[in-house]
Design a protein around this motif. Structure first.
Motif, mmCIF file in Angstrom:
data_model
loop_
_atom_site.group_PDB
_atom_site.id
_atom_site.type_symbol
_atom_site.label_atom_id
_atom_site.label_comp_id
_atom_site.label_asym_id
_atom_site.label_seq_id
_atom_site.Cartn_x
_atom_site.Cartn_y
_atom_site.Cartn_z
ATOM 1 N N THR A 26 58.285 -25.709 1.289
ATOM 2 C CA THR A 26 57.620 -25.528 2.583
ATOM 3 C C THR A 26 58.419 -24.641 3.555
ATOM 4 O OG1 THR A 26 58.667 -27.527 3.409
ATOM 5 C CG2 THR A 26 56.456 -27.767 2.505
ATOM 6 N N GLN A 27 59.629 -24.280 3.174
ATOM 7 C CA GLN A 27 60.454 -23.464 4.074
ATOM 8 C C GLN A 27 60.240 -21.985 3.769
ATOM 9 O OE1 GLN A 27 62.571 -24.560 6.444
ATOM 10 N NE2 GLN A 27 62.890 -26.709 5.973
ATOM 11 N N ILE B 281 67.592 -22.053 1.882
ATOM 12 C CA ILE B 281 68.699 -22.813 2.472
ATOM 13 C C ILE B 281 69.993 -22.053 2.195
ATOM 14 C CG2 ILE B 281 69.992 -25.001 2.387
ATOM 15 C CD1 ILE B 281 67.270 -25.508 3.548
ATOM 16 N N LYS C 279 76.326 -27.300 10.383
ATOM 17 C CA LYS C 279 75.629 -28.081 11.409
ATOM 18 C C LYS C 279 74.479 -28.880 10.783
ATOM 19 C CE LYS C 279 72.674 -24.353 12.983
ATOM 20 N NZ LYS C 279 72.356 -23.447 14.068
ATOM 21 N N GLY D 171 72.082 -27.761 5.245
ATOM 22 C CA GLY D 171 71.876 -27.870 3.801
ATOM 23 C C GLY D 171 72.986 -28.598 3.058
ATOM 24 N N LYS D 172 73.778 -29.393 3.759
ATOM 25 C CA LYS D 172 74.899 -30.078 3.104
ATOM 26 C C LYS D 172 74.385 -31.096 2.063
ATOM 27 C CE LYS D 172 76.394 -31.453 7.107
ATOM 28 N NZ LYS D 172 75.344 -30.819 7.921
ATOM 29 N N SER D 173 73.432 -31.934 2.480
ATOM 30 C CA SER D 173 72.913 -32.933 1.538
ATOM 31 C C SER D 173 72.129 -32.249 0.426
ATOM 32 C CB SER D 173 72.010 -33.934 2.259
ATOM 33 O OG SER D 173 72.697 -34.488 3.334
ATOM 34 N N THR D 174 71.476 -31.136 0.751
ATOM 35 C CA THR D 174 70.737 -30.383 -0.271
ATOM 36 C C THR D 174 71.705 -29.909 -1.350
ATOM 37 O OG1 THR D 174 69.233 -29.654 1.457
ATOM 38 C CG2 THR D 174 69.191 -28.405 -0.603
ATOM 39 N N HIS E 247 81.552 -34.364 9.529
ATOM 40 C CA HIS E 247 81.749 -33.680 10.816
ATOM 41 C C HIS E 247 83.044 -34.184 11.446
ATOM 42 C CE1 HIS E 247 77.724 -32.131 10.626
ATOM 43 N NE2 HIS E 247 77.208 -33.336 10.546
ATOM 44 N N ARG F 85 63.364 -24.106 10.861
ATOM 45 C CA ARG F 85 63.645 -24.912 9.670
ATOM 46 C C ARG F 85 63.160 -26.352 9.872
ATOM 47 N NH1 ARG F 85 69.418 -24.462 6.708
ATOM 48 N NH2 ARG F 85 68.646 -22.461 6.006
ATOM 49 N N LYS G 153 59.947 -30.972 5.279
ATOM 50 C CA LYS G 153 59.099 -32.062 4.797
ATOM 51 C C LYS G 153 59.815 -33.383 5.018
ATOM 52 C CE LYS G 153 57.014 -32.524 0.595
ATOM 53 N NZ LYS G 153 56.907 -32.066 -0.787
ATOM 54 N N SER G 154 61.136 -33.274 5.137
ATOM 55 C CA SER G 154 61.930 -34.487 5.242
ATOM 56 C C SER G 154 63.153 -34.189 6.122
ATOM 57 C CB SER G 154 62.320 -34.868 3.814
ATOM 58 O OG SER G 154 63.419 -35.677 3.786
ATOM 59 N N SER H 165 66.621 -34.156 8.066
ATOM 60 C CA SER H 165 67.951 -34.671 7.739
ATOM 61 C C SER H 165 68.291 -35.752 8.772
ATOM 62 C CB SER H 165 68.974 -33.535 7.787
ATOM 63 O OG SER H 165 69.243 -33.178 9.118
ATOM 64 N N PRO H 166 69.252 -36.639 8.494
ATOM 65 C CA PRO H 166 69.579 -37.702 9.463
ATOM 66 C C PRO H 166 69.959 -37.146 10.837
ATOM 67 C CG PRO H 166 70.681 -38.111 7.385
ATOM 68 C CD PRO H 166 70.038 -36.772 7.252
ATOM 69 N N GLY H 167 70.720 -36.041 10.843
ATOM 70 C CA GLY H 167 71.113 -35.440 12.120
ATOM 71 C C GLY H 167 69.899 -34.903 12.876
ATOM 72 N N GLU H 168 68.996 -34.250 12.144
ATOM 73 C CA GLU H 168 67.781 -33.733 12.797
ATOM 74 C C GLU H 168 66.957 -34.890 13.360
ATOM 75 O OE1 GLU H 168 66.730 -29.657 10.301
ATOM 76 O OE2 GLU H 168 66.259 -31.587 9.388
HETATM 77 N N1 LIG Z 1 61.879 -31.818 0.803
HETATM 78 C C1 LIG Z 1 62.081 -30.943 1.793
HETATM 79 N N2 LIG Z 1 61.170 -29.971 2.061
HETATM 80 C C2 LIG Z 1 61.365 -29.086 3.061
HETATM 81 N N3 LIG Z 1 62.457 -29.068 3.860
HETATM 82 C C3 LIG Z 1 63.401 -30.011 3.644
HETATM 83 C C4 LIG Z 1 63.273 -31.002 2.619
HETATM 84 N N4 LIG Z 1 64.347 -31.816 2.650
HETATM 85 C C5 LIG Z 1 65.134 -31.347 3.647
HETATM 86 N N5 LIG Z 1 64.569 -30.276 4.247
HETATM 87 C C6 LIG Z 1 65.111 -29.471 5.362
HETATM 88 O O1 LIG Z 1 66.140 -28.654 4.819
HETATM 89 C C7 LIG Z 1 67.203 -28.513 5.755
HETATM 90 C C8 LIG Z 1 68.520 -28.969 5.096
HETATM 91 O O2 LIG Z 1 68.496 -30.383 4.939
HETATM 92 P P1 LIG Z 1 69.805 -31.228 4.576
HETATM 93 O O3 LIG Z 1 69.410 -32.667 4.527
HETATM 94 O O4 LIG Z 1 70.423 -30.640 3.372
HETATM 95 O O5 LIG Z 1 70.716 -30.948 5.868
HETATM 96 P P2 LIG Z 1 72.197 -31.464 6.213
HETATM 97 O O6 LIG Z 1 73.034 -30.262 6.424
HETATM 98 O O7 LIG Z 1 72.639 -32.417 5.170
HETATM 99 O O8 LIG Z 1 71.955 -32.187 7.620
HETATM 100 P P3 LIG Z 1 72.726 -33.452 8.344
HETATM 101 O O9 LIG Z 1 73.988 -32.910 8.926
HETATM 102 O O10 LIG Z 1 71.803 -33.856 9.442
HETATM 103 O O11 LIG Z 1 72.913 -34.502 7.317
HETATM 104 C C9 LIG Z 1 66.805 -29.342 6.979
HETATM 105 O O12 LIG Z 1 66.246 -28.481 7.954
HETATM 106 C C10 LIG Z 1 65.754 -30.308 6.442
HETATM 107 O O13 LIG Z 1 64.824 -30.661 7.447
#
Ligand SMILES: Nc1ncnc2c1ncn2[C@@H]1O[C@H](COP(=O)(O)OP(=O)(O)OP(=O)(O)O)[C@@H](O)[C@H]1O
Length: 502
Positions: free
Chosen positions: A16-17, A21, A39, A43-46, A167, A413, A418-419, A421-424
Motif C-alpha cells: 500500500t506504500q 521502505i 525515527k 522501517g526498523k521493525s520491518t 532510541h 507513509r 496498513k499497520s 508502528s507503535p511510535g506512530e
Molecule cells: N503491512 C503494512 N502495510 C503498509 N505499511 C506498513 C505495514 N506495516 C508497517 N507499515 C508502515 O511502514 C513504516 C515502517 O514501519 P515499522 O514498523 O518498520 O517502523 P519502525 O521504524 O519500527 O517504527 P517505531 O519506531 O515506531 O517502532 C511505517 O510507516 C508503518 O506505518
C-alpha cells in the motif's frame, strides 16, 4: 555458529506504500551487538521481520543463520509457550530465569505483571532458547533502573549475533560496535557505537550541505553570465540580421555581410551556447546533491489548556489509599493543584499505572476535564485508533497529520500504512488529544516508543503547558525537566520529593 547475517542489495516496499521502505540496502550483523537506529516509522521493525524471514525482500537476498529470534515491543505470549517455559527446569532456562530474576510460577500470575516485568520475562524466555541471532526491539521501554541494569548484564552475557533496535542512546553506546542508520539519504551501516556513527553521519551531512551551497552559488553565477551572453548574442544577431532592410538598401546589406564574414558574428552566440550547457550541467549537479541532503524537519507541538476556577483538583489526607490490587501507605497528604507538575516514579510493578488510573477515575467522578495517554496500545487498540482516524473528515485528518508531522513522522507513509508502528500509534493518540482543553494532563510513560526528536518536542511542549500535569516515567531526564514534585512508590509506600526547581 555462522559468523554473520547479511542483507545484500535489499529493497522492500509494502503493497500500500507508494515508496519503498528501503532500496539497495547492504548490511551485515556479526557476533556482538549492532544497533538499528531511525525515527518512528523508518522501517526498523520491518527490517527485523525481513531478518526473521517473516517478510521477503522485493529484490536482493538475506544470507546467514536462520535461527533468529525476536523480542518484540509487545508483551503477548502464547499460553502453551508460557507454560512450557514456566515448567522447563533445564539448566539453560534456569540460568536465564535467575539472571533476569523471574519469580512467577503460573500463567495467571503473568497476566498480573506490569509491562516492565512482562518484558523481562519474555527476554529470559527467548534467551533460554539460545538463538544464533537475537533481535531486541526497544528492550528498555518500561524498565526501571534496576531492571535496566539486569537487562544490560543479560545482553553482555549473550554470545551470539545481537541486533538492538533502540532510541536509548546510552544503551546503544554501551552495547554496539556498529550501527545501521535508517535515515532518508543516510541509510548506511557505520562502524562504532551510536555516538561515533552519528558524529560521522553529521560530518558527512555538513560536507554535503557545503558542497550543495557551493554548487548552487556556481550555478547562480553561471546563470547571470548566461543572461549577459544571451543579451550580447541577441544584439549581435540584430547587427547581422537583414530583417527590416529594404531590398534595395544595398549599402546596409553589404555592411551586414561584412559583420558575418569578419567572424565576430557567430562568436557571441557560441559563447552563449557554451555557458548555457555549463549552467544546465551545474543545475543538474545541484539537484543531485540536493537529493542526498538530510531531511528537513519542522518539529514542535502545542497543548491547549483549560484554565480552571477550582482551588485544587484532588486532595486526600488519610494514611492509606486502597487501590483495586494494592493498598498504599501514604507518607504525606496527596494534593494536586491546578498547576501541579507531578512525576510518579518507582520500580516495575510498584503500582504507578494503577495510581494514575485511580486519579483519572476520581477526575471523571468530579467532572474535571482531563487528557489521558496510556502507556501501551495492544495491536487491537492500535487498529481501532487507526480506524477512528480513517473515519474522520479529510480536514480533521489533515489537522492530525500536521501534528504527527510536527512530531517527526512522515505523513505520507503514515497515511499509506496498513499497520501503524507503535511510535506512530503513540503520536496519533497524542495528536487526537492535544487540542482538548483539559484541566489536567495524565501521561503514563509517554516517552516509550517515541524517537529522540519527538521526545524532545513532547518535553518542550509540556514545559509550556498551563494545566496540571501528572505523569509516570522511568526517564530520569524527562522527570528532571518537567516535574516540580516527585511521588515515589516503594514497598507499598508513597513518599514525596520536592524537586529543587520552579
Ligand atoms: N503491512 C503494512 N502495510 C503498509 N505499511 C506498513 C505495514 N506495516 C508497517 N507499515 C508502515 O511502514 C513504516 C515502517 O514501519 P515499522 O514498523 O518498520 O517502523 P519502525 O521504524 O519500527 O517504527 P517505531 O519506531 O515506531 O517502532 C511505517 O510507516 C508503518 O506505518
Amino acid at each position: 555458529m555462522s559468523k554473520s547475517l547479511r542483507i545484500q542489495n535489499g529493497s522492500f516496499r509494502y503493497e500500500t506504500q507508494s515508496e519503498p521502505i528501503f532500496e539497495n540496502l547492504n548490511v551485515h550483523f556479526s557476533t556482538g551487538w549492532t544497533g538499528i537506529i531511525g525515527k518512528n516509522g523508518s522501517g526498523k521493525s520491518t527490517l527485523a521481520k525481513i531478518l526473521l524471514r517473516d517478510l521477503s525482500l522485493d529484490h536482493g537476498k538475506v544470507e546467514g543463520p536462520i535461527h533468529v529470534l525476536y523480542v518484540s515491543q509487545d508483551t503477548e505470549i502464547d499460553l502453551n509457550e508460557l507454560n512450557d517455559f514456566l515448567y522447563d527446569d533445564s539448566k539453560e532456562t534456569g540460568f536465564w530465569k535467575s539472571r533476569l530474576q523471574i519469580k512467577i510460577q503460573s500463567a495467571e500470575e503473568y497476566q498480573t505483571l506490569s509491562f516492565g516485568e512482562k518484558r523481562k520475562f519474555l527476554l529470559s524466555h527467548i534467551l533460554s532458547k539460545q538463538p544464533e541471532v537475537l533481535i531486541m526491539d526497544e528492550p528498555t521501554n518500561h524498565l526501571d533502573a534496576k531492571s535496566q541494569m539486569i537487562l544490560r548484564q543479560a545482553m553482555r552475557a549473550y554470545e551470539g549475533i545481537g541486533i538492538l533496535i533502540s532510541h536509548d542512546r546510552s544503551l546503544l553506546d554501551e552495547m554496539t560496535t556498529s550501527c545501521v542508520f535508517l535515515e532518508k539519504n543516510f541509510l548506511e551501516q557505520r562502524p562504532g557505537n551510536y555516538s561515533e556513527g552519528k558524529r560521522e553521519r553529521d560530518r558527512e551531512a555538513k560536507a554535503r550541505i557545503l558542497n550543495w551551497q557551493s554548487t548552487k552559488a556556481e550555478r547562480k553565477k553561471l546563470e547571470k553570465e548566461w543572461k549577459r551572453r544571451r543579451e550580447e548574442a541577441s544584439l549581435s544577431h540584430t547587427k547581422r540580421s537583414k530583417k527590416g532592410l529594404d531590398l534595395h538598401d544595398h549599402d546596409g546589406r553589404a555592411k551586414k555581410d561584412l559583420v558575418r564574414v569578419s567572424g565576430k558574428d557567430g562568436m557571441a552566440g557560441r559563447l552563449k551556447n557554451q555557458i548555457e550547457r555549463r549552467t544546465e550541467r551545474s543545475a543538474e549537479k545541484e539537484k543531485q546533491i540536493w537529493e542526498t541532503l538530510p531531511e528537513k524537519e519542522i518539529i514542535g507541538i502545542q497543548w491547549q489548556s483549560h484554565l480552571t476556577k477550582r482551588n485544587h483538583l484532588f486532595q486526600y489526607d488519610a494514611e492509606r489509599l486502597v487501590l483495586p490490587f494494592l493498598s498504599l501507605e501514604l507518607q504525606f497528604p496527596i494534593k494536586i493543584g491546578t498547576h501541579s507538575r507531578i512525576a510518579i516514579t518507582g520500580a516495575n510493578g510498584s503500582g504507578k499505572s494503577s495510581l494514575l488510573r485511580y486519579l483519572l477515575e476520581s477526575f471523571e467522578g468530579k467532572q474535571i476535564s482531563y487528557v489521558y495517554l496510556s502507556q501501551e496500545f495492544s495491536k487491537r487498540e492500535l487498529e481501532a485508533l487507526f480506524q477512528k482516524f480513517r473515519s474522520l473528515f479529510d480536514k480533521e485528518q489533515a489537522e492530525l497529520l500536521a501534528i504527527v508531522h510536527r512530531l517527526g513522522s512522515d505523513p505520507k507513509r503514515f497515511l499509506e500504512s496498513k499497520s501503524l508502528s507503535p511510535g506512530e500509534g503513540k503520536k496519533l493518540a497524542l495528536a487526537m488529544q492535544i487540542e482538548t482543553k483539559a484541566e489536567v494532563v495524565l501521561l503514563d510513560e509517554p516517552t516509550n516508543h517515541l524517537d529522540l526528536k519527538s521526545v524532545e518536542a513532547l518535553e518542550h511542549s509540556l514545559q509550556e503547558i498551563q494545566s496540571a500535569l501528572v505523569f509516570v516515567s522511568h526517564d530520569a531526564s524527562f522527570v528532571k525537566t518537567l516535574a516540580r514534585e516527585e511521588w515515589v512508590l516503594e514497598n507499598f509506600r508513597l513518599t514525596q520529593k520536592h524537586l529543587d526547581r520552579i
